[in-house]
Scaffold this motif. Structure first.
Motif, PDB file in Angstrom:
ATOM      1  N   GLY A  16       0.788  -1.231   0.000  1.00 13.75           N
ATOM      2  CA  GLY A  16       0.000   0.000   0.000  1.00 13.75           C
ATOM      3  C   GLY A  16       0.814   1.271   0.000  1.00 13.75           C
ATOM      4  N   ARG A  31      -2.216   4.385   2.295  1.00 16.27           N
ATOM      5  CA  ARG A  31      -3.657   4.661   2.374  1.00 16.27           C
ATOM      6  C   ARG A  31      -3.931   6.127   2.700  1.00 16.27           C
ATOM      7  N   ALA A 116      -0.055   2.475   8.704  1.00 20.63           N
ATOM      8  CA  ALA A 116      -0.759   1.472   7.894  1.00 20.63           C
ATOM      9  C   ALA A 116      -1.949   0.883   8.645  1.00 20.63           C
ATOM     10  N   LEU A 120      -3.097  -4.268   6.240  1.00 20.15           N
ATOM     11  CA  LEU A 120      -1.825  -4.186   5.518  1.00 20.15           C
ATOM     12  C   LEU A 120      -0.658  -4.639   6.395  1.00 20.15           C
TER      13      LEU A 120
END
Length: 129
Positions: A16, A31, A116, A120
């Motif tokens: 991510g 994110r 995170a 993740l």
């Protein structure tokens, strides 16, 4: 001495993770949450720290706890800089010239973990990537 390319390699391996160009340089997000960034000598930064940032590569990372940042600064004051701005605390900024590749990878990975989402972090822990 670690480089931005070393940071990129570590960040690229984190689920991510996304690099973006910002006004202050390169920055890494997971994110939508900032976890590592190339520091820029903004006027709001204290003059002594601003002079260092203007003259060499300095990176900032999120830290889980303000006490961790303080411990890093006290253990290696020649590498880890004093406070930059109040925004985004807790965080720590460090001179890339004073960081080896392994320590950089640890700092970046832990910063990513701070930001995170759980799924993740679990993916990273399960796959080792």
């Amino acid at each position: 001495m670690a480089t931005l390319d070393d940071l990129r390699r570590t960040a690229d391996a984190l689920p991510g993770s996304e690099e973006r160009a910002t006004t202050g340089g390169a920055a890494w997000f997971v994110r939508g949450k900032l976890y590592a960034w190339e520091c820029h000598p903004w006027p709001s930064i204290p003059a002594d720290v601003r002079a260092i940032i203007a003259s060499e590569l300095v990176v900032g990372v999120k830290i889980a706890d303000g006490l961790d940042a303080l411990a890093l600064r006290e253990m290696q004051p020649e590498v880890f800089l004093g406070a930059t701005t109040a925004w985004g605390e807790p965080k720590v900024a460090f001179r890339m010239a004073g960081i080896d590749d392994d320590h950089l990878a640890e700092l970046v990975t832990e910063a990513w973990r701070v930001q995170a989402p759980r799924y993740l972090r679990r993916e990273f822990d399960e796959t080792g990537r």
